[in-house]
Scaffold this motif. Structure first.
Motif, mmCIF file in Angstrom:
data_model
loop_
_atom_site.group_PDB
_atom_site.id
_atom_site.type_symbol
_atom_site.label_atom_id
_atom_site.label_comp_id
_atom_site.label_asym_id
_atom_site.label_seq_id
_atom_site.Cartn_x
_atom_site.Cartn_y
_atom_site.Cartn_z
ATOM 1 N N ILE A 229 11.729 2.413 -16.026
ATOM 2 C CA ILE A 229 11.321 2.894 -14.706
ATOM 3 C C ILE A 229 12.505 2.966 -13.753
ATOM 4 O O ILE A 229 12.652 3.935 -12.998
ATOM 5 C CB ILE A 229 10.196 2.004 -14.142
ATOM 6 N N ASN A 230 13.367 1.970 -13.780
ATOM 7 C CA ASN A 230 14.511 1.977 -12.868
ATOM 8 C C ASN A 230 15.551 3.035 -13.239
ATOM 9 O O ASN A 230 16.209 3.589 -12.352
ATOM 10 C CB ASN A 230 15.143 0.586 -12.815
ATOM 11 N N ILE A 231 15.686 3.316 -14.525
ATOM 12 C CA ILE A 231 16.570 4.413 -14.935
ATOM 13 C C ILE A 231 15.984 5.740 -14.477
ATOM 14 O O ILE A 231 16.720 6.644 -14.044
ATOM 15 C CB ILE A 231 16.785 4.395 -16.463
ATOM 16 N N ALA A 232 14.657 5.868 -14.532
ATOM 17 C CA ALA A 232 14.015 7.097 -14.047
ATOM 18 C C ALA A 232 14.286 7.293 -12.560
ATOM 19 O O ALA A 232 14.531 8.418 -12.103
ATOM 20 C CB ALA A 232 12.508 7.042 -14.300
ATOM 21 N N LEU A 233 14.252 6.214 -11.794
ATOM 22 C CA LEU A 233 14.564 6.311 -10.361
ATOM 23 C C LEU A 233 16.009 6.780 -10.165
ATOM 24 O O LEU A 233 16.279 7.652 -9.327
ATOM 25 C CB LEU A 233 14.354 4.959 -9.684
ATOM 26 N N ALA A 234 16.931 6.213 -10.947
ATOM 27 C CA ALA A 234 18.332 6.626 -10.838
ATOM 28 C C ALA A 234 18.489 8.100 -11.203
ATOM 29 O O ALA A 234 19.250 8.837 -10.558
ATOM 30 C CB ALA A 234 19.200 5.753 -11.746
ATOM 31 N N PHE A 265 21.062 0.479 -11.382
ATOM 32 C CA PHE A 265 20.789 1.229 -12.601
ATOM 33 C C PHE A 265 21.443 2.587 -12.425
ATOM 34 O O PHE A 265 21.552 3.080 -11.302
ATOM 35 C CB PHE A 265 19.282 1.384 -12.837
ATOM 36 N N TYR A 266 21.827 3.204 -13.540
ATOM 37 C CA TYR A 266 22.634 4.413 -13.446
ATOM 38 C C TYR A 266 21.970 5.589 -14.152
ATOM 39 O O TYR A 266 21.286 5.418 -15.160
ATOM 40 C CB TYR A 266 24.024 4.153 -14.031
ATOM 41 N N PRO A 267 22.184 6.790 -13.623
ATOM 42 C CA PRO A 267 21.618 7.980 -14.250
ATOM 43 C C PRO A 267 22.391 8.366 -15.499
ATOM 44 O O PRO A 267 23.442 7.796 -15.787
ATOM 45 C CB PRO A 267 21.753 9.046 -13.156
ATOM 46 N N GLY A 268 21.873 9.326 -16.224
ATOM 47 C CA GLY A 268 22.546 9.801 -17.427
ATOM 48 C C GLY A 268 21.845 11.029 -17.969
ATOM 49 O O GLY A 268 20.925 11.570 -17.346
ATOM 50 N N GLU A 298 4.230 6.654 -17.282
ATOM 51 C CA GLU A 298 4.202 8.021 -17.801
ATOM 52 C C GLU A 298 5.028 8.963 -16.930
ATOM 53 O O GLU A 298 5.706 9.867 -17.440
ATOM 54 C CB GLU A 298 2.754 8.498 -17.920
ATOM 55 N N LEU A 299 4.992 8.782 -15.619
ATOM 56 C CA LEU A 299 5.808 9.611 -14.737
ATOM 57 C C LEU A 299 7.293 9.353 -14.984
ATOM 58 O O LEU A 299 8.104 10.290 -15.000
ATOM 59 C CB LEU A 299 5.459 9.331 -13.276
ATOM 60 N N SER A 300 7.643 8.092 -15.196
ATOM 61 C CA SER A 300 9.035 7.764 -15.501
ATOM 62 C C SER A 300 9.473 8.451 -16.794
ATOM 63 O O SER A 300 10.603 8.938 -16.905
ATOM 64 C CB SER A 300 9.207 6.246 -15.640
ATOM 65 N N GLU A 302 8.324 11.254 -17.957
ATOM 66 C CA GLU A 302 8.532 12.683 -17.665
ATOM 67 C C GLU A 302 9.904 12.927 -17.060
ATOM 68 O O GLU A 302 10.608 13.884 -17.428
ATOM 69 C CB GLU A 302 7.445 13.173 -16.698
ATOM 70 N N ILE A 303 10.299 12.081 -16.110
ATOM 71 C CA ILE A 303 11.603 12.247 -15.459
ATOM 72 C C ILE A 303 12.735 12.062 -16.465
ATOM 73 O O ILE A 303 13.643 12.900 -16.564
ATOM 74 C CB ILE A 303 11.751 11.253 -14.289
ATOM 75 N N ASN A 304 12.678 10.964 -17.232
ATOM 76 C CA ASN A 304 13.750 10.696 -18.191
ATOM 77 C C ASN A 304 13.827 11.759 -19.277
ATOM 78 O O ASN A 304 14.919 12.148 -19.701
ATOM 79 C CB ASN A 304 13.554 9.307 -18.806
ATOM 80 N N ASN A 305 12.672 12.238 -19.733
ATOM 81 C CA ASN A 305 12.654 13.257 -20.780
ATOM 82 C C ASN A 305 13.124 14.616 -20.285
ATOM 83 O O ASN A 305 13.480 15.480 -21.082
ATOM 84 C CB ASN A 305 11.247 13.382 -21.375
ATOM 85 N N SER A 306 13.123 14.799 -18.959
ATOM 86 C CA SER A 306 13.547 16.091 -18.406
ATOM 87 C C SER A 306 15.062 16.182 -18.219
ATOM 88 O O SER A 306 15.583 17.264 -17.926
ATOM 89 C CB SER A 306 12.865 16.326 -17.049
ATOM 90 N N MET A 307 15.764 15.076 -18.387
ATOM 91 C CA MET A 307 17.199 15.069 -18.096
ATOM 92 C C MET A 307 18.028 15.990 -18.998
ATOM 93 O O MET A 307 18.970 16.642 -18.514
ATOM 94 C CB MET A 307 17.743 13.645 -18.131
ATOM 95 N N PRO A 308 17.755 16.090 -20.303
ATOM 96 C CA PRO A 308 18.529 17.050 -21.102
ATOM 97 C C PRO A 308 18.446 18.479 -20.568
ATOM 98 O O PRO A 308 19.453 19.200 -20.525
ATOM 99 C CB PRO A 308 17.890 16.934 -22.491
ATOM 100 N N GLU A 309 17.257 18.880 -20.121
ATOM 101 C CA GLU A 309 17.108 20.224 -19.555
ATOM 102 C C GLU A 309 17.894 20.346 -18.253
ATOM 103 O O GLU A 309 18.531 21.383 -17.985
ATOM 104 C CB GLU A 309 15.629 20.525 -19.317
ATOM 105 N N PHE A 310 17.869 19.283 -17.440
ATOM 106 C CA PHE A 310 18.645 19.283 -16.199
ATOM 107 C C PHE A 310 20.134 19.424 -16.504
ATOM 108 O O PHE A 310 20.846 20.171 -15.825
ATOM 109 C CB PHE A 310 18.377 17.994 -15.422
ATOM 110 N N VAL A 311 20.610 18.713 -17.522
ATOM 111 C CA VAL A 311 22.020 18.776 -17.900
ATOM 112 C C VAL A 311 22.410 20.189 -18.321
ATOM 113 O O VAL A 311 23.449 20.714 -17.899
ATOM 114 C CB VAL A 311 22.321 17.776 -19.041
#
Length: 438
Positions: A229-234, A265-268, A298-300, A302-311
């Motif tokens: 959850i905290n990585i999702a926030l980052a 916590f850090y993004p990636g 579950e929302l977290s 979604e955010i974390n799983n969307s990062m490859p597309e964001f990249v």
């Protein structure tokens, strides 16, 4: 003397023979530590190649010291086998097998079930069984206990059963199996005490006893959900900061100066590995049994799983600034492992990024000093060396994994454009005029 007292005495005198089922990233280090502590250890695995390597004293796990494994095998403190009938010779056994999600994002407990069934065939009085695999609350008592008690032996009287979650952080230089605190929860008080006695006889760390296996199972899920959850926030902060033209890494560094009430916590580029992307969804699945919807988890996800597309979208934007389309561009990807300085690509977000790059028409190659080959969509891919020529020939260098072995000075000197998803090059060391940070 009863079976409980007899087992405690065997553990205290190091006369107990200990088994470890599953010789992977959790099981092999645990087997090594138990053997180093003076116990005779038998490792069990269905993969003949792993068993062969262990019996030859050949290490394949980063957190195990090669010389220690070799010496333990040579002195016969540690042996390995595919034959589960040797369970009859052990006084205690730990189950360290995978607990993945299936295609429907539901827990796949088949490895745990199969292990429990094999142990049940050879279960005997005075034996301790400990499940270490990460799983949902209730697994030990709802799945493992009935299989073991189908033998007619009674848990807490004839044999002892507990849950003690693995805590392994591959590549961590400070905390290993031996010095990481251990949580133990038994089906009965005697189960807890005997399991705690075994771990305290092996580890240098504290052993923390809880009231039940379910508490221990839930605390492990809580640990990893907290990080998820905290990585999702980052990550969400990174997306917003990019839109606002703010450096999210500088924001986090500034916030981390607060001595209370904040943990950085850090993004990636996304989540990877055997724990954080998977474990929280054990709880999501189990919660449905109680008619509860774990919205935040579950929302977290979604955010974390969307990062490859964001990249990949950022890659498009960065190349557009250079008047180049992503379609047809050459991308050098640094790193495919899910985290720095390890060779593990399980659930690595870089795999999703590579697939998206291919779908966009980009031509890519991967450099990773820890990973020589990896599978992507069923195809075996070879990595390349990080050379000046490889950097110069790329339209974009994408830093996916911040391995410390990479020569970032050379990359900055010869790269046309750099996109750093890991803050591998800190602000004070950026010299390239074509450098972009997540």
């Amino acid at each position: 003397m009863g079976v409980y007292e007899e087992l405690l005495n065997k553990i205290e005198s190091k006369q107990a023979t200990v088994g470890v089922v599953g010789l992977g990233y959790v099981g092999l280090p645990l087997a090594v530590e138990k053997a180093k502590a003076g116990f005779k250890v038998i490792g069990f695995d269905v993969q003949e190649e792993k068993v062969k390597l262990v019996n030859e004293g050949v290490n394949y796990i980063g957190d195990v010291i090669n010389e220690e494994l070799s010496e333990l095998v040579k002195t016969k403190r540690l042996t390995a086998t595919t034959d589960y009938s040797f369970i009859k010779d052990v006084d205690a056994v730990a189950i360290c097998v995978p607990t993945p999600l299936d295609i429907y994002q539901q827990p796949d407990t088949s490895y745990v079930e199969n292990s429990a069934s094999e142990i049940a065939k050879y279960l005997h009085k005075g034996m301790l069984v400990v499940l270490e695999s990460t799983t949902y609350p209730g697994t030990t008592e709802e799945i493992v206990k009935p299989k073991l008690e189908s033998t007619g032996l009674v848990c807490g009287e004839d044999f002892f059963l507990a849950y003690s979650p693995e805590r392994v952080d591959p590549g961590n230089k400070q905390f290993k199996t031996k010095n990481t605190p251990k949580v133990v929860g038994g089906v009965t008080k005697k189960c807890t005490k005997v399991a705690a006695k075994l771990y305290s006889s092996v580890l240098e760390s504290d052993v923390y006893e809880v009231s039940s296996p379910a508490v221990a199972e839930m605390e492990k899920i809580h640990e990893n959900t907290f990080r998820h959850i905290n990585i999702a926030l980052a990550n969400e902060m990174a997306i917003l900061c990019n839109k606002m033209g703010i450096d999210v890494w500088e924001v986090i560094d500034a916030a981390a100066t607060k001595p209370y009430g904040f943990m950085p916590f850090y993004p990636g580029p996304g989540l990877g590995g055997h724990c954080i992307p998977i474990d929280p969804f054990y709880l999501t699945w189990k919660a449905r049994e109680y008619n509860y919807h774990t919205r935040l988890i579950e929302l977290s996800g979604e955010i974390n799983n969307s990062m490859p597309e964001f990249v990949v979208n950022r890659c498009m934007q960065i190349l557009n600034e250079e008047k180049k389309p992503l379609n047809g561009s050459k991308v050098l990807v640094l790193g495919v492992a899910y985290k720095r300085d390890i060779d593990d690509v399980r659930e690595s977000p870089i795999l999703d990024i590579l697939t998206l790059l291919s779908n966009a028409g980009a031509e890519w190659v991967v450099a990773d000093p820890y990973v020589k080959t990896f599978k992507l969509n069923g195809q075996l891919v070879e990595t390349c060396a990080l050379t000046q020529e490889a950097v110069e020939s790329a339209d974009l260098v994408l830093i996916g994994t911040d391995h410390s072995d990479f020569d970032y000075d050379m990359v900055q000197k010869y790269a046309k454009v750099i996109f750093d998803t890991r803050n591998a090059i800190p602000r004070g060391k950026v010299v390239s005029k074509k450098y972009h940070r997540l």
